[in-house]
Enzyme design. Structure first.
Site, PDB file in Angstrom:
ATOM      1  N   ASP A   1       0.846  -1.199   0.000  1.00  0.00           N
ATOM      2  CA  ASP A   1       0.000   0.000   0.000  1.00  0.00           C
ATOM      3  C   ASP A   1       0.877   1.244   0.000  1.00  0.00           C
ATOM      4  O   ASP A   1       2.058   1.200   0.362  1.00  0.00           O
ATOM      5  CB  ASP A   1      -0.969   0.013   1.192  1.00  0.00           C
ATOM      6  CG  ASP A   1      -0.280   0.102   2.550  1.00  0.00           C
ATOM      7  OD1 ASP A   1       0.813  -0.490   2.708  1.00  0.00           O
ATOM      8  OD2 ASP A   1      -0.835   0.754   3.462  1.00  0.00           O
TER       9      ASP A   1
ATOM     10  N   GLU B   1      -0.002  -1.066   5.948  1.00  0.00           N
ATOM     11  CA  GLU B   1       1.056  -0.478   6.767  1.00  0.00           C
ATOM     12  C   GLU B   1       0.832   1.017   6.948  1.00  0.00           C
ATOM     13  O   GLU B   1       0.985   1.559   8.045  1.00  0.00           O
ATOM     14  CB  GLU B   1       2.428  -0.729   6.127  1.00  0.00           C
ATOM     15  CG  GLU B   1       3.599  -0.491   7.077  1.00  0.00           C
ATOM     16  CD  GLU B   1       4.024   0.972   7.206  1.00  0.00           C
ATOM     17  OE1 GLU B   1       4.675   1.312   8.203  1.00  0.00           O
ATOM     18  OE2 GLU B   1       3.700   1.777   6.302  1.00  0.00           O
TER      19      GLU B   1
ATOM     20  N   ARG C   1       4.868  11.043  17.808  1.00  0.00           N
ATOM     21  CA  ARG C   1       5.923  10.036  17.614  1.00  0.00           C
ATOM     22  C   ARG C   1       6.435   9.646  18.985  1.00  0.00           C
ATOM     23  O   ARG C   1       6.704  10.527  19.829  1.00  0.00           O
ATOM     24  CB  ARG C   1       7.077  10.610  16.791  1.00  0.00           C
ATOM     25  CG  ARG C   1       6.752  10.874  15.359  1.00  0.00           C
ATOM     26  CD  ARG C   1       6.683   9.628  14.497  1.00  0.00           C
ATOM     27  NE  ARG C   1       6.027   9.966  13.238  1.00  0.00           N
ATOM     28  CZ  ARG C   1       5.753   9.105  12.272  1.00  0.00           C
ATOM     29  NH1 ARG C   1       6.082   7.818  12.401  1.00  0.00           N
ATOM     30  NH2 ARG C   1       5.148   9.497  11.180  1.00  0.00           N
TER      31      ARG C   1
HETATM   32  N1  BES Z   1       8.509   3.313   5.576  1.00  0.00           N
HETATM   33  C1  BES Z   1       7.812   4.091   6.537  1.00  0.00           C
HETATM   34  C2  BES Z   1       8.488   4.095   7.885  1.00  0.00           C
HETATM   35  C3  BES Z   1       9.771   4.850   7.966  1.00  0.00           C
HETATM   36  C4  BES Z   1       9.883   6.129   7.463  1.00  0.00           C
HETATM   37  C5  BES Z   1      10.862   4.309   8.565  1.00  0.00           C
HETATM   38  C6  BES Z   1      11.071   6.828   7.536  1.00  0.00           C
HETATM   39  C7  BES Z   1      12.035   5.000   8.654  1.00  0.00           C
HETATM   40  C8  BES Z   1      12.154   6.253   8.134  1.00  0.00           C
HETATM   41  C9  BES Z   1       6.406   3.578   6.688  1.00  0.00           C
HETATM   42  O1  BES Z   1       5.807   3.261   5.474  1.00  0.00           O
HETATM   43  C10 BES Z   1       5.562   4.636   7.293  1.00  0.00           C
HETATM   44  O2  BES Z   1       5.405   5.658   6.679  1.00  0.00           O
HETATM   45  N2  BES Z   1       5.001   4.379   8.442  1.00  0.00           N
HETATM   46  C11 BES Z   1       4.075   5.260   9.034  1.00  0.00           C
HETATM   47  C12 BES Z   1       3.449   4.527  10.149  1.00  0.00           C
HETATM   48  C13 BES Z   1       2.032   4.605  10.303  1.00  0.00           C
HETATM   49  C14 BES Z   1       1.144   5.214   9.366  1.00  0.00           C
HETATM   50  C15 BES Z   1       1.423   3.827  11.400  1.00  0.00           C
HETATM   51  C16 BES Z   1       4.789   6.477   9.580  1.00  0.00           C
HETATM   52  O3  BES Z   1       5.925   6.398  10.031  1.00  0.00           O
HETATM   53  O4  BES Z   1       4.166   7.542   9.534  1.00  0.00           O
HETATM   54 MN    MN Z   2       7.016   2.166   4.314  1.00  0.00          MN
HETATM   55 MN    MN Z   3       5.159   5.215   4.581  1.00  0.00          MN
END
Ligand code: BES
Ligand code: MN
Ligand code: MN
Length: 452
Positions: free
Chosen positions: A88, A153, A326
């Protein structure tokens, strides 16, 4: 006979074309109008995983589909690796800020532009191609592999959590490998050592029955937009320290780690170039600390009143904000949501009604270093980049990561191929073509290293 590396080199143009095809499917999990696209992306990926030589099933959940691809041919003596990624993507808006349309990917300047290119379709797909290379060249893989790709995700992995618990035997593994993070700089292969957690809320403020003439009524009733602005402003002090009671109670001191972080060189100029602004944040902390070991309060969206052309004198009936937090170890997302709710109730001015809705949440994570998983990854990455690996924290969140360790008891490796400035979640998201290629080689090499 051709080697796995030769196969990858020879077939790379096709791998790239296939990735473009994957990127053309607008698999936006947050939007119900993209439900069909989500299934199309799942089926497309399942087919490619089958062609690579995996046994594939598309698993239905109460939400979006989970794809499982399995290879058990390496036998009981070989380790089993669970490879996780997500198909996604985030919504592409604002659309008019894209140089080329988000779902019509194109390569410019060594960068593959398109929504989901780096987050996470490109990073997931390169692993599928590395598996294909081993299978086509050797007819086998050096390790047992379970590929687990989810479609939620970006909206909090709600249905993956119960799925992992219910399928813990089938998902049993020695290692978990994930490529969904960023490298600290171009040509610096990076292993991620931490992720932040997340608590996400929506705040609705309601005042008058309907929008009002701001002259006839302004000054005599509370303006919901102003009330919401006050609520938001009350969450930080002048040092950008959060003012929510209890917010920092469970934050670990991490003095030792802070010492180590001082040695990490930070590229201030690069940061300014990537963001187009300067570093400002919680007083008393460096930028890497603010990003990796400190919790935050972040407004993601604001909605209220008249925002069209020209001036309209109106007192809006309502206002809404999407606010996320966060988190770091050992903050608990539910507890933080409770504290924030209590804070909002406390500061909300009289004359408006406030409703707080909880969206999703996830725990923070810190790597337990030292296992052979990491030494194998160091070798695989160093071989692909011809350069030593760097260990670095990550500011983002991947909610399933702590759950993998808790439920499956296997260590997680974050081996990401994104780059600073990649525009993830923003217009003009891109993935470096070079990283797609080197990542594929590193992935193929990792399976070999893990079997040693
Ligand atoms: N790939 C990211 C997570 C990420 C971003 C890890 C930058 C390290 C550095 C992931 O797809 C993401 O965007 N996760 C969301 C989490 C969520 C919606 C619960 C995020 O971090 O906002
Ligand atoms: Mn991601
Ligand atoms: Mn992401």
């Amino acid at each position: 006979m051709a080697t796995v590396a030769d196969y990858i080199d020879e077939n790379m143009p096709r791998f790239r074309e296939e990735l473009l095809e994957f990127l053309r499917i607008p698999s936006v999990s947050a939007r119900s109008e993209h439900r069909m696209d989500m299934s199309r992306a799942a089926e497309w990926l399942a087919d490619r995983m089958r062609e690579a030589g995996l046994d594939v099933s598309v698993e239905e959940t109460d939400g979006l589909q989970i794809i499982l691809g399995e290879y058990r041919g390496a036998g009981d003596d070989a380790p089993t690796v669970l490879l996780y990624g997500h198909y996604d993507v985030q919504p592409a808006e604002p659309l008019d800020e894209w140089t080329s349309p988000p779902f019509e990917p194109e390569v410019r300047d060594g960068k593959l532009f398109g929504r989901g290119s780096v987050d996470d379709k490109g990073q997931l797909y390169l692993h599928v191609k590395a598996i294909e290379a081993h299978m086509k060249v050797n007819g086998s893989l050096p390790v047992n592999v379970i590929v687990l790709a989810e479609g939620e995700e970006e909206v909090g992995s709600e249905h993956l959590m119960p799925f992992v618990k219910a399928n813990r035997d089938r998902l049993a593994c020695d290692y978990v490998v994930i490529s969904d993070t960023t490298m600290v700089g171009e040509d610096v292969p990076t292993i991620g050592t931490s992720l932040r957690g997340l608590a996400y809320l929506e705040v609705h403020v309601r005042g008058p029955r309907t929008d009002l003439h701001s002259g006839s009524y302004g000054g005599a009733v509370v303006n919901p937009a102003t009330a919401l602005a006050r609520i938001i402003a009350s969450m930080h002090d002048d040092n950008w320290h959060a003012t929510i009671d209890g917010f920092y109670d469970d934050v670990e001191a991490m003095d030792e780690y802070r010492e180590k972080l001082k040695a990490v060189p930070f590229d201030d100029a690069g940061f300014r170039k990537d963001t187009g602004t300067t570093e400002v944040g919680e007083k008393g902390y460096t930028t890497p600390e603010r990003l990796w070991i400190r919790p935050t309060v972040e407004v993601n969206g604001l909605l209220s009143g008249y925002t069209g052309e020209g001036a309209k004198t109106v007192l809006p009936a309502k206002a809404m904000a999407k606010i996320s937090f966060r988190l770091v170890p050992a903050q608990n997302p539910d507890r933080i949501a409770e504290l924030v709710e209590a804070h909002i109730r406390k500061v909300a001015p009289e004359g408006v009604e406030v409703e707080v809705q909880r969206l999703h949440g996830g725990n923070a994570w810190r790597a337990t270093l030292g296992s052979e998983l990491y030494t194998a990854a160091e070798r695989a990455l160093a071989a692909a980049w011809d350069r030593e690996v760097v260990y670095a924290g990550e500011g983002g969140s991947i909610p399933i990561v702590p759950e993998f360790e808790r439920v499956l008891g296997a260590p997680v490796l974050l081996m990401g191929f994104g780059l600073p400035g990649e525009n993830a979640h923003a217009p003009d998201e891109w993935m470096s073509v070079e990283n797609f290629e080197k990542g594929t080689r590193a992935s193929a090499r990792l399976w070999t290293e893990l079997a040693r």
